[in-house]
Design an enzyme around this catalytic site. Structure first.
Site, PDB file in Angstrom:
ATOM      1  N   ASN A 307       5.092 -50.647   3.601  1.00  0.00           N
ATOM      2  CA  ASN A 307       5.185 -51.476   4.797  1.00  0.00           C
ATOM      3  C   ASN A 307       4.131 -51.042   5.823  1.00  0.00           C
ATOM      4  OD1 ASN A 307       7.880 -52.478   3.798  1.00  0.00           O
ATOM      5  ND2 ASN A 307       8.361 -50.335   4.150  1.00  0.00           N
ATOM      6  N   HIS A 339      -1.115 -42.614  -2.082  1.00  0.00           N
ATOM      7  CA  HIS A 339      -0.982 -43.948  -2.691  1.00  0.00           C
ATOM      8  C   HIS A 339      -0.570 -44.977  -1.643  1.00  0.00           C
ATOM      9  CE1 HIS A 339       0.163 -46.627  -6.190  1.00  0.00           C
ATOM     10  NE2 HIS A 339       0.857 -47.187  -5.211  1.00  0.00           N
ATOM     11  N   GLU A 340       0.484 -44.665  -0.895  1.00  0.00           N
ATOM     12  CA  GLU A 340       1.008 -45.647   0.056  1.00  0.00           C
ATOM     13  C   GLU A 340       0.046 -45.873   1.218  1.00  0.00           C
ATOM     14  OE1 GLU A 340       3.448 -47.328  -0.942  1.00  0.00           O
ATOM     15  OE2 GLU A 340       3.981 -46.000  -2.586  1.00  0.00           O
ATOM     16  N   HIS A 343      -2.622 -48.305   0.402  1.00  0.00           N
ATOM     17  CA  HIS A 343      -2.154 -49.691   0.530  1.00  0.00           C
ATOM     18  C   HIS A 343      -2.364 -50.245   1.934  1.00  0.00           C
ATOM     19  CE1 HIS A 343      -0.437 -50.567  -3.325  1.00  0.00           C
ATOM     20  NE2 HIS A 343       0.485 -49.634  -3.277  1.00  0.00           N
TER      21      HIS A 343
END
Length: 886
Positions: A307, A339-340, A343
């Site tokens: 998010n 990784h997040e 994003h």
């Protein structure tokens, strides 16, 4: 990497995871970047689009319900009498549409639960123009990680309940009626009415808080940037937060009260990675803050979610608990954060146009996380992990049920299956190969151009390839398309290797590697191939049209796929394989690992003798890289599993395998040393788990002794979970009762969840049944019970599957909606009983939509492959053992 059953069962149980992956020009491809045509099964009409959502929600956590209000600014692009939004489990109280005239129009609302839509129909067509659609509605707070969901957990102050959201994919429609599709971006204002004592977290910082009385407050958040609905986030609970500043961005971690210190590693990882990515992408992170929010519990679908500005991670992947955390946990925290955060650019700032290109999010983030981990923690030697990630993809990609990296997604059920090893690991492996082909600098220049051109927009894969090709001045479009638009694995065969005047000439041909279709006509790829003689320079070529040649400086052993950046398998002839075996110790560790994995896969597929791997392993020095011994241990454990049911052969093999591993374990021992590297620490746990699985009575006895002693010397954090897992796996009824009592008494959610999952890994079938029965009670926790059933499936897949089917109405309440189509195949897919194939097909026919049966067919393909290996390959392993005198 392969793992023996005990190590795999323990690892997966601790995470609550079920055991179970013609040329066109740049201009022509770029034209495909426009939003795809509407797919009637899932996509909304394009005659109305949103630009802004103003949402107000009032959660009633005690009632598992919430009240919602939303005003959506929309553009009607052509006259229509009906506006269609997506909505699931929402009840509409009233709605009104206001246009330029200011006079509200009241629509008739029609719900279609099957299509997951709400239609707002008016008496006359609406002229094109701008409107505001206001809706009052009521929604459900779920007990699984879909939409707005609740997690109950223990704390030192008693039972607590916290609320979080999970909207991928696609579940924002459970929270707000919306255009819940990635290419229909909008801005968001969120207002939340919540208990005064709770912290409320969303994508953006709060701009105002006011007292509502009666123990309630209202929190307003700043307007978000233009983004997809699946990135919206809300959390409400008794939290605390720690922060730091990075390049003008407030970086934070949010945890349940009392645990913020355990997130120090995640905060440090976020600080390092965010600064690095600001530079790499050439576009600064655009939000004023970036939080990482820790949630107790688990999901069958995900461990963390990106998010925008408020990453959600389950505690086991974010927090370091001083009682149980290992170097593997520390590495996982860094990798997941990397990784997040990747994003935040690849996925959030630039988003795939439709779920067909999900890999643009996940494959890139997988590759980027590996890059960041290797950069900031070279002492972990994680560069070798690229081979393991590639193997995970190839295992999935080698069966008939595989799919292209760019895949067709037509339904919500299909979308739930798209998050797999092809999307993540193959996507990341292809990026690694292409970066290696064009060079790091050119690749980064292309990525920067892509980011700058498409910020706040949507793309397809061709947009990335076009940007990189333009930056590199080197053709990659055809190569990229071959590896992403068609499934499967190239097989590069070394037809001959001739040395003359200090140069080896290789003649190469390209086929296709499969595990289950030996006579398949191969697809064609343009394959970037890199080769190197031991100690020599690397040279490369592109194998096109099925044939190629390469001149390699040096003689002797020549490694094809040197550096292991290529996504293909390499098949050597007998003489070449013998030369590699002779010079194996001289090769770089990553090439040793890649060759061993190719050798194993080719042997199991019948393309080389099945015993080749054991021949290579015999020559490995005790001082070899720990990753090599980790791989050997995993393979020995795998062979042990294949021999299950053949008691005499299995006992012979276990004795041989223990003899191979004992000298390595004797060198590193049970007790860690201050100067142990991270790879050595990881190898210690692998060896202990593998030896226990190989029937090493001394290892099991020592684990039991340490568990009984339960002091810091016997049960250090690095081994506590592993020791407990071995004891749980070998438990009798009394020991199981002891572990159960520990789980009931534990107040720390992360440890409590681990203990309940470990109750499921007992070898004793009666204890497995007790764990299944316990999973259907409220005791383990609503988000943990499905993982507990999955843990039982690791040891008793047939029993667990039959149980889950018999109690389907109860079990499905324990599984998040996105995992429904793959949960049951995951439970039964570990079986070695041919009867399970019929059971899986019967279950799918009765309960899984036809469009969503890929997980079922993959589970069946893997059972058939497992039976094939047992019947066709294990006799060669037995014969090899006899030759060794074992």
């Amino acid at each position: 990497m392969r793992r023996n059953l005990i190590t795999a069962a323990i690892t997966l149980a601790l995470c609550g995871i079920t055991l179970q992956a013609s040329a066109q020009s740049a201009a022509e491809l770029s034209r495909k970047a426009a939003p795809p045509a509407v797919r009637a099964t899932t996509q909304l009409p394009r005659n109305v689009v949103p630009s802004h959502y103003a949402i107000e929600v009032t959660p009633h956590a005690d009632k598992l319900a919430f009240d919602g209000k939303v005003t959506i600014d929309i553009d009607v692009l052509e006259p229509t009498s009906t506006i269609v939004l997506q909505a699931v489990n929402l009840t509409f109280a009233k709605s009104a549409l206001t246009g330029k005239s200011g006079k509200p129009l009241t629509p008739k609302v029609t719900l279609d639960p099957q299509a997951q839509t709400a239609s707002f129909t008016f008496d006359a067509p609406l002229p094109a123009g701008r409107y505001a659609l206001a809706i009052d509605y009521v929604g459900m707070i779920n007990t699984q990680a879909n939409g707005l969901f609740a997690i109950d957990y223990d704390s030192e102050d008693g039972k607590k309940r916290a609320l979080f959201t999970q909207f991928e994919a696609p579940d924002a429609r459970r929270f707000v009626p919306s255009w819940d599709e990635p290419n229909l971006k909008a801005t968001f204002d969120l207002t939340v009415n919540a208990p005064s004592a709770d912290m409320v977290v969303s994508n953006m910082p709060a701009t105002a808080t006011r007292d509502l009385g009666n123990g309630q407050k209202q929190v307003r958040f700043a307007t978000s940037p233009k983004m997809s609905t699946y990135l919206l986030f809300l959390a409400v609970g008794e939290f605390e937060r720690a922060t730091d500043m990075v390049d003008g961005t407030e970086v934070g971690v949010v945890t349940p009260k009392g645990k913020v210190a355990q997130a120090a590693g995640a905060l440090e990882a976020s600080r390092l990675v965010l600064k690095d990515y600001n530079d790499y992408f050439g576009v600064k992170y655009p939000l004023p803050k970036l939080d990482n929010v820790a949630a107790p519990g688990s999901s069958q679908f995900f461990s963390a979610m990106e998010n925008w500005g408020a990453i959600l991670s389950f505690e086991y992947i974010l927090l370091v608990d001083p009682k149980i955390s290992t170097i593997g946990n520390v590495q996982g925290i860094f990798s997941v954060a990397a990784h997040e955060i990747a994003h935040q650019w690849f996925g959030n700032l630039v988003t795939m146009s439709w779920w067909d290109d999900l890999w643009l999010n996940e494959g890139f983030a997988t590759w980027m996380a590996a890059r960041a981990t290797e950069k900031f923690h070279p002492e972990w030697n994680t560069r070798l992990d690229a081979v393991g990630g590639r193997e995970g993809a190839m295992s999935r990609d080698a069966v008939a049920t595989t799919h292209p990296v760019v895949q067709k997604v037509e339904t919500v059920e299909q979308l739930g299956q798209a998050f797999d090893a092809i999307t993540y690991q193959k996507g990341g492996a292809v990026i690694r190969m292409l970066e290696n082909y064009v060079g790091e600098d050119a690749w980064r220049e292309g990525v920067r151009a892509y980011m700058q051109k498409h910020a706040y927009g949507n793309t397809v894969s061709a947009d990335l390839w076009s940007a990189v090709q333009q930056a590199a001045g080197k053709p990659i479009l055809d190569i990229a398309r071959d590896f992403t638009n068609q499934p499967g694995i190239p097989l590069i065969t070394v037809d001959s290797a001739t040395c003359n005047a200090g140069t080896t000439t290789l003649q190469l041909s390209q086929g296709e590697f499969t595990k289950d279709r030996p006579g398949k006509t191969p697809l064609h790829w343009r394959v970037p191939v890199v080769a190197q003689a031991a100690g020599g320079a690397r040279v490369d070529t592109v194998v096109e049209g099925g044939k190629g040649s390469l001149q390699v400086p040096g003689c002797g052993a020549v490694v094809v796929n040197a550096g292991q950046a290529g996504y293909y398998r390499t098949l050597y002839g007998d003489a070449q394989f013998a030369a590699i075996g002779k010079d194996f110790a001289k090769l770089d560790a990553i090439d040793q690992l890649g060759i061993m994995n190719d050798t194993w896969a080719l042997g199991m597929a019948g393309l080389r003798p099945a015993s080749d791997y054991l021949d290579l392993a015999k020559g490995v020095s005790i001082d070899a890289d720990p990753a090599i011994w980790d791989d050997i241990a995993g393979t020995l454990g795998s062979i042990n599993g294949y021999l299950a049911g053949n008691d005499a052969a299995q006992k012979r093999f276990q004795a041989y395998a223990r003899g191979v591993l004992h000298p390595v374990f004797a060198k590193i021992g049970w007790n860690g040393k201050a100067d142990d590297s991270a790879p050595v620490q990881l190898l210690r746990t692998t060896l202990i788990g593998t030896l226990a699985g190989l029937g090493d009575e001394a290892i099991v006895a020592e684990a039991r002794r340490r568990f009984a002693a339960n002091d810091d010397a016997s049960m250090p954090p690095a081994l506590r979970s592993l020791i407990t897992g071995i004891v749980a796996n070998k438990a009798d009824a009394a020991t199981w009762d002891t572990l159960h009592a520990m789980a009931r008494a534990e107040k720390t959610p992360m440890i409590k969840n681990q203990l309940y999952n470990l109750l499921g890994i007992a070898e004793d079938q009666a204890l497995g049944q007790r764990a299944l029965d316990l999973a259907l009670t409220a005791e383990p926790g609503a988000t943990n019970s499905a993982g507990m059933i999955g843990a039982v499936a690791g040891q008793h897949p047939d029993m667990a599957f039959d149980f889950a089917v018999a109690h389907r109405a109860q079990v499905e309440k324990l599984v998040d909606a996105s995992s429904q189509a793959r949960y049951y195949p995951g439970i039964g897919g570990g079986s070695s009983d041919r009867a399970m194939i019929g059971k899986l097909r019967a279950f799918a026919d009765a309960h899984i939509p036809a469009s969503a049966r890929n997980a079922t067919e993959t589970a069946i393909a893997n059972i058939e492959y497992r039976l094939q290996v047992k019947q066709q390959r294990m006799p060669a392993i037995e014969a090899w053992l006899k030759k060794q005198g074992s």
